[in-house]
Design a protein around this motif. Structure first.
Motif, PDB file in Angstrom:
ATOM      1  N   THR A  99      16.520  42.592  20.597  1.00  0.00           N
ATOM      2  CA  THR A  99      16.962  42.383  19.219  1.00  0.00           C
ATOM      3  C   THR A  99      18.000  41.285  19.121  1.00  0.00           C
ATOM      4  O   THR A  99      18.207  40.714  18.060  1.00  0.00           O
ATOM      5  CB  THR A  99      17.569  43.667  18.632  1.00  0.00           C
ATOM      6  N   GLY A 100      18.718  41.007  20.202  1.00  0.00           N
ATOM      7  CA  GLY A 100      19.781  40.007  20.165  1.00  0.00           C
ATOM      8  C   GLY A 100      21.055  40.504  19.529  1.00  0.00           C
ATOM      9  O   GLY A 100      21.974  39.723  19.274  1.00  0.00           O
ATOM     10  N   ASP A 101      21.151  41.821  19.277  1.00  0.00           N
ATOM     11  CA  ASP A 101      22.321  42.352  18.592  1.00  0.00           C
ATOM     12  C   ASP A 101      23.519  42.575  19.515  1.00  0.00           C
ATOM     13  O   ASP A 101      24.654  42.596  19.054  1.00  0.00           O
ATOM     14  CB  ASP A 101      21.985  43.701  17.921  1.00  0.00           C
ATOM     15  N   SER A 102      23.296  42.777  20.805  1.00  0.00           N
ATOM     16  CA  SER A 102      24.396  43.179  21.676  1.00  0.00           C
ATOM     17  C   SER A 102      24.269  42.558  23.048  1.00  0.00           C
ATOM     18  O   SER A 102      23.324  42.862  23.788  1.00  0.00           O
ATOM     19  CB  SER A 102      24.443  44.706  21.807  1.00  0.00           C
ATOM     20  N   ALA A 103      25.226  41.716  23.418  1.00  0.00           N
ATOM     21  CA  ALA A 103      25.221  41.103  24.744  1.00  0.00           C
ATOM     22  C   ALA A 103      25.457  42.140  25.834  1.00  0.00           C
ATOM     23  O   ALA A 103      24.894  42.035  26.934  1.00  0.00           O
ATOM     24  CB  ALA A 103      26.294  40.019  24.814  1.00  0.00           C
ATOM     25  N   THR A 104      26.273  43.153  25.568  1.00  0.00           N
ATOM     26  CA  THR A 104      26.561  44.168  26.578  1.00  0.00           C
ATOM     27  C   THR A 104      25.294  44.896  26.992  1.00  0.00           C
ATOM     28  O   THR A 104      25.005  45.059  28.181  1.00  0.00           O
ATOM     29  CB  THR A 104      27.594  45.176  26.049  1.00  0.00           C
ATOM     30  N   LEU A 109      20.790  45.965  30.722  1.00  0.00           N
ATOM     31  CA  LEU A 109      19.368  46.073  31.051  1.00  0.00           C
ATOM     32  C   LEU A 109      19.023  45.168  32.230  1.00  0.00           C
ATOM     33  O   LEU A 109      18.315  45.591  33.163  1.00  0.00           O
ATOM     34  CB  LEU A 109      18.528  45.697  29.830  1.00  0.00           C
ATOM     35  N   LYS A 110      19.502  43.930  32.217  1.00  0.00           N
ATOM     36  CA  LYS A 110      19.198  43.004  33.312  1.00  0.00           C
ATOM     37  C   LYS A 110      19.734  43.530  34.643  1.00  0.00           C
ATOM     38  O   LYS A 110      19.064  43.419  35.689  1.00  0.00           O
ATOM     39  CB  LYS A 110      19.791  41.628  33.005  1.00  0.00           C
TER      40      LYS A 110
END
Length: 273
Positions: A99-104, A109-110
């Protein structure tokens, strides 16, 4: 001088914000998703915000952290979910929609894919259309916040993985999704207001947890989550920032640096009265 405070418009922020006016806060509140508030925080558009832990790591020299306060999980968080048509260990070579909403959450996930499952060829990107459309076609996707809660209720994929639960299984530690991040400039120029707000945030949190049932009755999302569902959700969250939280946070930053998601591991600098 009054403060400008960022507000993530997710249900998990309600314990910090619902009673804030009753606890005396009279500043300005700016709503937004985590990525938007991260930008405002970095640019000085807000003085402080419950913002992505990754944002602190990215610009830690400009920030201070409010002690004792976070938005964390010591187990399943229920609102940061990987939806997939296949088991997670078979996803090498796959695409995951974001979604691109949260960098954290994206970087969590990565780390989970690389560090815990040794998946080296998973491509994560924001699709041109809605993430939910990718899921409907059997693709894998990461959703956070209220959209994740709704999609989980609808059982939108055969496999649903809670990232905070996976983190706990592999590390034994809480995961800190958001920290109360304060710009150093605001700490200098609005010291009295900052001191007052720290107490007001604890006041709002304490009033919320004195009766989560009353908070649920006053929360619009009860229409689709139910009052009992809201209470259960808040009870699965952690709004403290203790030693175990800090250990989990440091490990997250360490792994981000190991996998070249950060240029360096940040130091943790706290605001002090």
């Amino acid at each position: 001088m009054s403060l400008v405070v960022g507000h993530i418009k997710y249900i998990n922020c309600a314990p910090f914000f619902h009673y804030l006016p009753e606890c005396g806060f009279d500043g300005t509140i700016v709503d937004g998703v985590p990525s938007h508030l991260n930008r405002l925080l970095a640019e000085g558009g807000v003085d402080l915000s419950p913002s992505s832990s990754f944002e602190y790591a990215r610009n830690w020299r400009e920030y201070l952290l409010f002690p004792e306060l976070s938005i964390s999980a010591c187990g399943p968080v229920r609102s940061v979910l990987l939806f997939s048509g296949r088991p997670i260990e078979t996803l090498d070579g796959d695409h995951i929609a974001l979604t691109g909403d949260s960098a954290t959450s994206v970087n969590l996930l990565k780390i989970i894919l690389k560090e815990f499952y040794d998946l080296r060829d998973v491509r994560c990107a924001v699709p041109a259309g809605p993430v939910e459309a990718v899921m409907a076609e059997g693709g894998s996707a990461l959703l956070i916040g209220d959209r994740a809660l709704k999609s989980a209720q609808e059982k939108a994929a055969p496999y649903i993985y809670d990232l905070a639960e996976l983190w706990l299984q592999h590390t034994g530690l809480p995961f800190v999704f958001a920290l109360w991040i304060l710009r150093r400039q605001a700490a200098r120029e609005k010291a009295d207001a900052v001191r007052t707000l720290h107490g007001q945030l604890k006041c709002s949190r304490e009033r919320a947890f004195a009766s989560l049932e009353n908070l649920a009755k006053a929360t619009p999302e009860r229409e689709w989550m139910g009052e009992g569902g809201l209470v259960d959700y808040w009870n699965c969250m952690s709004y403290e920032l203790g030693e175990a939280h800090l250990e989990g946070l440091r490990l997250y930053f360490h792994l981000c640096a190991r996998h070249h998601l950060l240029d360096e591991e940040p130091e943790l600098h706290f605001w002090s009265d």
